[in-house]
Design a protein around this motif. Structure first.
Motif, PDB file in Angstrom:
ATOM      1  N   THR A 214       0.820  -1.215   0.000  1.00  0.00           N
ATOM      2  CA  THR A 214       0.000   0.000   0.000  1.00  0.00           C
ATOM      3  C   THR A 214       0.854   1.267   0.000  1.00  0.00           C
ATOM      4  O   THR A 214       0.324   2.364  -0.161  1.00  0.00           O
TER       5      THR A 214
ATOM      6  N   ARG B 197      -7.397  -1.245  -0.007  1.00  0.00           N
ATOM      7  CA  ARG B 197      -6.070  -0.625  -0.125  1.00  0.00           C
ATOM      8  C   ARG B 197      -5.036  -1.616  -0.635  1.00  0.00           C
ATOM      9  O   ARG B 197      -4.204  -1.280  -1.483  1.00  0.00           O
TER      10      ARG B 197
ATOM     11  N   HIS C 116      -5.558  -0.933  -4.632  1.00  0.00           N
ATOM     12  CA  HIS C 116      -4.599   0.163  -4.757  1.00  0.00           C
ATOM     13  C   HIS C 116      -3.149  -0.326  -4.684  1.00  0.00           C
ATOM     14  O   HIS C 116      -2.275   0.223  -5.371  1.00  0.00           O
TER      15      HIS C 116
END
Length: 322
Positions: A55, A93, A97
């Motif tokens: 992350t 996340r 991401h």
């Protein structure tokens, strides 16, 4: 076409290498690519692995620039439905991401690098309700947070392929084997049986739904598919999706019976409401004909061997704890 010996990866980055699949994959890569460097990462400190929080986009980019991999196998994820339900924000996340940060770093710094993304058959979700063996054209229709994050990353990487990212998305079906945590159904069965055998648990097994059927694979066969992708790296088109599946659905209750047949334990079976899933699918089965054709891959490990190895692994773990 480039010479095969010249096109094989010289440096391979494996994220999430400290997990269940990762430990088997590192062993497989060491066998098939002994002359090339393999760098594994893990979220927590582990011997022989680099620490990486996916992350953290800047840390990921710095690692990619330093390693300059020719291939990257992205396993790092919040990998269980229960964990994703408990912390959906972290799951987004990490699974979405974190994946996008890695993909952007690879595209910007090592555009020749092949990214193998560990997607999941869970992305198909409601598409399994048609009752057919799903192939790669089936519509993603996730039914839980974990599947939604994986589907989102999967689709985003497909879009990035149009912008130059070399990525192959592998949608592996349920895989089991030695070293798996008891968060997964077959490992949970084996752990309870081993505990009953050792006298660490009363002869009662708590189980969830036994009627569903799932397409199970040995984790070592899944790793063989990843290795096959690396061998065929220059023949796989950017954005390609590959199902990794046995094509043979197995009833959860039958797997429990098969494990019990490998033991002298005679437990009582009790259904635990906490282990039941909402929106459960009756049958999930995959069509992996594309992987068979492009990779010359198919499951090779006998199912009975897999079950014996899983149960023996839990026996050994319990023995080492006492």
């Amino acid at each position: 076409m480039p010479d095969a010996a010249q096109s094989m990866p010289r440096r391979i980055l494996v994220t999430g290498a400290g997990g269940f699949v990762g430990m088997h994959l590192l062993a497989a890569l060491a066998r098939d690519f002994p002359a090339w460097g393999v760098v594994g990462t893990a979220h927590r400190p582990m011997p022989g692995l680099e620490r990486l929080d996916v992350t953290d986009a800047s840390a990921t980019a710095a690692l990619v620039e330093r390693i300059a991999p020719d291939a990257c196998i992205h396993l790092a994820a919040i990998a269980t439905i229960a964990a994703s339900r408990n912390d959906p924000d972290l799951t987004w996340r990490v699974n979405l991401h974190g994946t996008l940060g890695l993909a952007r770093a690879l595209r910007a710094r090592v555009p020749h690098c092949l990214l193998l993304f560990a997607s999941s058959a869970e992305v198909y979700g409601a598409s399994f309700r048609a009752g057919e063996a799903v192939d790669e054209t089936a519509v993603p229709a996730p039914l839980n947070s974990y599947a939604a994050t994986k589907a989102s990353a999967d689709l985003a990487l497909g879009a990035m392929a149009a912008d130059g990212l070399r990525v192959v998305r592998l949608r592996a079906f349920n895989h089991i084997g030695p070293g798996q945590s008891a968060d997964y159904v077959v490992a949970a069965f084996a752990r309870q049986i081993a505990r009953i055998e050792a006298g660490c648990q009363e002869p009662v097994m708590r189980v969830g739904a036994l009627a569903p059927q799932r397409d199970f694979l040995d984790v070592r066969d899944v790793c063989a598919a990843y290795v096959a992708c690396l061998h065929q790296a220059d023949r796989l088109s950017p954005g390609l999706i590959l199902n990794i599946a046995s094509g043979k659905p197995r009833r959860i209750g039958d797997i429990l019976d098969a494990l019990l047949a490998l033991s002298q334990a005679k437990p009582r079976i009790e259904t635990a409401s906490t282990l039941l899933r909402p929106n459960d699918i009756a049958v999930a089965r995959g069509n992996a004909s594309r992987a068979r054709a492009l990779l010359a891959w198919q499951p090779a490990i006998d199912w009975d061997v897999t079950l014996r190895d899983v149960l023996q692994d839990w026996r050994a773990r319990l023995a080492s704890d006492h």
